[in-house]
Design a protein around this motif. Structure first.
Motif, PDB file in Angstrom:
ATOM      1  N   CYS A  54       0.849  -1.200   0.000  1.00 39.57           N
ATOM      2  CA  CYS A  54       0.000   0.000   0.000  1.00 39.57           C
ATOM      3  C   CYS A  54       0.881   1.246   0.000  1.00 39.57           C
ATOM      4  O   CYS A  54       1.757   1.389   0.865  1.00 39.57           O
ATOM      5  CB  CYS A  54      -0.900   0.001   1.232  1.00 39.57           C
ATOM      6  SG  CYS A  54      -1.936   1.478   1.344  1.00 39.57           S
TER       7      CYS A  54
ATOM      8  N   CYS B 201      -0.254   3.924   3.313  1.00 41.44           N
ATOM      9  CA  CYS B 201       0.200   3.694   4.702  1.00 41.44           C
ATOM     10  C   CYS B 201       1.553   2.984   4.737  1.00 41.44           C
ATOM     11  O   CYS B 201       2.082   2.729   5.819  1.00 41.44           O
ATOM     12  CB  CYS B 201      -0.838   2.879   5.463  1.00 41.44           C
ATOM     13  SG  CYS B 201      -1.010   1.174   4.880  1.00 41.44           S
TER      14      CYS B 201
ATOM     15  N   CYS C 169      -6.093   2.796   7.593  1.00 47.52           N
ATOM     16  CA  CYS C 169      -5.944   2.992   6.151  1.00 47.52           C
ATOM     17  C   CYS C 169      -7.057   2.217   5.433  1.00 47.52           C
ATOM     18  O   CYS C 169      -7.548   1.204   5.932  1.00 47.52           O
ATOM     19  CB  CYS C 169      -4.574   2.498   5.713  1.00 47.52           C
ATOM     20  SG  CYS C 169      -4.267   2.780   3.958  1.00 47.52           S
TER      21      CYS C 169
ATOM     22  N   CYS D 192      -6.805   0.253   3.034  1.00 48.50           N
ATOM     23  CA  CYS D 192      -6.424  -1.136   2.738  1.00 48.50           C
ATOM     24  C   CYS D 192      -6.795  -2.048   3.923  1.00 48.50           C
ATOM     25  O   CYS D 192      -7.153  -3.209   3.743  1.00 48.50           O
ATOM     26  CB  CYS D 192      -4.930  -1.244   2.396  1.00 48.50           C
ATOM     27  SG  CYS D 192      -3.796  -0.929   3.752  1.00 48.50           S
TER      28      CYS D 192
HETATM   29 ZN   LIG Z   1      -2.813   1.117   3.447  1.00 46.29          ZN
END
Ligand SMILES: [Zn+2]
Length: 192
Positions: A16, A19, A35, A37
């Motif tokens: 990601c 983050c 985040c 994700c």
């Molecule tokens: Zn993330």
């Protein structure tokens, strides 16, 4: 609830670029936020469990006794698979907008692919996938923050919160040798 790195780290996507695999974002007020994700990972874990519950043969569904908080140690009987499936659908309906919930039903509950959904909803591919991401993030957050029974972590929904290792042993251990000024104390667990 407060989101901590120890929780988000295991859920974050390693690649990601928002983050950097840590799972947390720092807001303007220094507050931490999960985040996207992480939220999508939570949604997918809950969705996997939901599919598992509804696809399992009905005769395998077990009735369980769930303890209620309080001194009387009373419990309530329930069918966890059915409860989880119902919570998954009801919370989603309550959380999403009307259009989001239509996408959710077609794509996640009925299993329609993006082409069918786009045709049915008169949407283009880009808008459809943006909406799917938004749905996963919204629901991931709600499934985790829901009180008193969050749908995530899934194991805690089905088996209750994990107990600390020491707390369940403390009241049962007795020394097999009298404590002395030196040497190692050996403890054993009483079988009663
Ligand atoms: Zn993330």
């Amino acid at each position: 609830m407060e989101w901590t790195r120890s929780e988000t780290l295991a859920l974050a996507a390693p690649a990601c670029n928002i983050c950097l695999g840590l799972g947390l974002r720092i807001g303007r007020s220094e507050a931490t936020h999960p985040c996207n994700c992480v939220l999508r990972a939570i949604f997918r874990a809950c969705f996997d469990r939901f599919r598992d519950c509804v696809s399992r043969e009905k005769y395998m569904s077990r009735v369980t006794l769930d303890p209620l908080p309080g001194k009387e140690r009373r419990g309530t009987w329930g069918r966890k698979d059915e409860e989880y499936s119902a919570d998954f659908c009801l919370v989603s309906k309550r959380t999403l907008t009307e259009l989001e919930h239509r996408i959710f039903r077609y794509h996640f509950l009925m299993g329609a692919d993006w082409k069918l959904c786009c045709h049915r909803l008169q949407m283009d591919r880009g808008n459809f996938f943006h909406a799917v991401y938004r749905i996963e993030q919204k629901l991931g957050r709600v499934f985790r923050e829901l009180e008193p029974y969050a749908l995530f972590p899934v194991n805690e929904y089905f088996h209750g919160p994990a107990k600390g290792v020491s707390s369940c042993l403390e009241e049962h251990v007795v020394p097999i040798r009298r404590p002395c000024g030196h040497g190692i104390h050996v403890f054993t667990q009483r079988t009663a």
